[in-house]
Enzyme design. Structure first.
Site, PDB file in Angstrom:
ATOM      1  CG  ASP A   1      -2.010   1.031   1.162  1.00 33.49           C
ATOM      2  OD1 ASP A   1      -2.154   1.674   0.099  1.00 33.49           O
ATOM      3  OD2 ASP A   1      -2.728   1.207   2.165  1.00 33.49           O
TER       4      ASP A   1
ATOM      5  CG  ASP B   1      -3.240   3.856  -3.609  1.00 36.47           C
ATOM      6  OD1 ASP B   1      -4.135   3.087  -4.000  1.00 36.47           O
ATOM      7  OD2 ASP B   1      -3.396   4.668  -2.683  1.00 36.47           O
ATOM      8  CD  GLU B   2      -5.535  -0.882  -1.601  1.00 32.08           C
ATOM      9  OE1 GLU B   2      -5.226  -1.660  -0.665  1.00 32.08           O
ATOM     10  OE2 GLU B   2      -6.552  -0.169  -1.580  1.00 32.08           O
TER      11      GLU B   2
END
Length: 368
Positions: free
Chosen positions: A16, A112-113
Site C-alpha cells: 500500500d 496505489d495498492e
C-alpha cells in the site's frame, strides 16, 4: 498412524503506497515538501473533495473523501493541488514492473495498492518478508516514494497488517499469531463493517473479533445477513481467497461533481461529452466492450437516479457512448432540475476479462 501431509500455506504480501498522490506531488514539486497539501478539488464555490492528503495535513485531521471546505477549516494553511491522474497511472505502472520482478500473481486493487502471491517467487528467494523488503527498497530508490507492506498467509490479514505501521512500515503476522490477532481486532477493521454496521455491533456488545467469535454462524447471519458467514470464518482466520491476477471487471466508468449546479441540457451534454471521452479511453486501454450504458445523475438535493440502455453487441467508441448517454438524459425529464454530478459507465462485458495491453509445505523459518 501415518503422518498427515503438511498443509502448504500461502505467502501473501499487500503493498500500500503511502499518501500516493500527495507523495508524488511533494516529490515533483520541492515547494510542497514538508507542507500540508491535499490533492483534489478546490474549496471554492460549492467545493470539491480531498482525494489524498499528505501526512503533514493528516495531523490536522484531514482525510480522503473529506469535503475540501472542511479540510480548509481544519488546516487553514493547507495547499490544494489539482490531481494529475496520468502521472499517477504512469508511476503505478512502474511500481507494477517492480512487483513483476518477483511474481506475476498480482491483484491490483487500485493505482496505489495490490496483493502479491509470492508462494513461489521468480528469484527463488523463499522469504516473503525479504521480498517485501526488497520491493519497498526498490520503490524508494527508483521512484523516491515510500510504501507500507503487510505479510501473512491470507489476503485479509496481509491487508490489515500493511496499515499497522504507516508510513514506510512492514508488518508480518505469522500463522501462530493469526488467532490472537483476529480476536484483538476492533470490529471497525473488518471488511464489510461500515459506520452503520459498527454502531449496530457495538449496541450488541460486539467490540472486537473475540466478541464476534462468541456468536454462532447462524446468529451472525441472523443479525448481519450473508456477510455474517464471512465474519464467522474470518474471525477464525479462515480466508482461502486466492490472489487473482486477472479479476473480472464489472464496470468501467467516470463521473464528475461540478462546482456549481448545471441547469440546462446544453451544459449537461457538454459534460457528458467529456465523460464519454474518458470512459472510451479506459475501455480501449483494457480492450473491453460493454453492452450496457448507464447514466448516473445526482441532483442538488442529493437524490440519485440512473438510466440504462443495453445493446446486442459490445461498444466502446466515444460517439456511441455520448449519443446514448445524451438520449438517456433527455428521456429523464430534466426540466427545472439542478444537477451536481453526472456519470457514465459501461458494464455487461460477458466473458471478457480485463487485461492491460502491456501485460502479457516448507520450513517455518523459511515460510516468510
Amino acid at each position: 498412524m501415518e503422518n498427515q501431509p503438511a498443509v502448504r500455506l500461502r505467502k501473501i504480501i499487500h503493498i500500500d503506497m503511502d499518501a500516493f498522490y500527495a507523495s508524488i506531488e511533494q516529490r515533483d514539486n520541492p515547494e510542497y515538501k514538508g507542507k500540508a497539501i491535499a490533492v483534489g478539488g478546490s474549496p471554492e464555490g460549492r467545493g470539491g473533495v480531498v482525494a489524498t492528503a499528505s501526512y503533514e495535513a493528516r495531523k490536522f485531521g484531514v482525510r480522503s473523501a473529506m469535503p475540501s471546505k472542511t479540510a480548509l477549516q481544519l488546516c487553514p494553511d493547507i495547499i490544494f493541488v489539482r490531481p494529475r491522474f496520468e502521472v499517477y497511472k504512469e508511476v503505478s505502472g512502474k511500481i507494477r514492473e517492480i512487483f513483476h520482478r518477483y511474481t506475476d500473481i498480482i491483484e491490483p486493487l487500485s493505482l496505489d495498492e495490490a496483493f502479491l502471491d509470492v508462494t513461489e517467487d521468480k528469484q527463488n528467494i523463499g522469504s516473503a518478508i525479504e521480498i517485501a523488503t526488497l520491493i519497498k527498497q526498490a520503490i524508494k530508490d527508483e521512484l523516491d516514494l515510500t510504501a507500507s507492506a503487510g505479510v501473512s498467509v491470507s489476503k485479509f490479514v496481509a491487508k490489515i497488517a500493511s496499515d499497522m505501521q504507516k508510513p514506510d512500515g512492514l508488518t508480518f503476522i505469522g500463522p501462530s499469531r493469526i488467532q490472537s490477532f483476529m480476536e484483538s481486532l476492533p470490529v471497525e477493521k473488518f471488511f464489510g463493517v461500515g459506520k452503520v454496521t459498527a454502531t449496530k455491533m457495538k449496541a450488541m456488545g460486539l467490540h472486537t473479533g473475540a466478541d464476534l467469535k462468541k456468536l454462532s454462524e447462524d446468529e451472525l447471519v441472523k443479525h448481519f445477513g450473508k456477510t455474517g458467514r464471512f465474519f464467522y470464518k474470518i474471525v477464525r482466520g479462515q480466508d482461502d481467497r486466492e490472489v487473482q491476477p486477472h479479476r473480472e471487471t464489472k464496470s468501467v466508468g467516470a463521473e464528475d461533481t461540478f462546482a456549481y449546479d448545471l441547469t440546462t441540457l446544453e451544459e449537461m451534454y457538454t459534460e457528458l461529452d467529456k465523460l464519454a471521452v474518458t470512459v472510451s479511453k479506459r475501455l480501449n486501454h483494457y480492450t473491453l466492450k460493454g453492452r450496457t450504458i448507464t447514466v448516473k445523475v445526482k441532483y442538488s438535493d442529493f437524490k440519485i437516479i440512473t438510466r440504462s440502455q443495453s445493446f446486442l453487441h459490445g461498444v466502446n467508441d466515444k460517439d456511441t457512448i455520448v449519443m446514448t448517454a445524451q438520449q438517456l438524459l433527455a428521456a429523464a425529464d430534466m426540466n427545472n432540475k439542478k444537477v451536481r454530478l453526472l456519470g457514465i459507465s459501461l458494464s455487461n462485458f460477458g466473458e471478457v476479462i480485463a487485461r492491460e495491453k502491456r501485460d502479457p509445505v516448507q520450513d517455518q523459518l523459511k515460510l516468510f
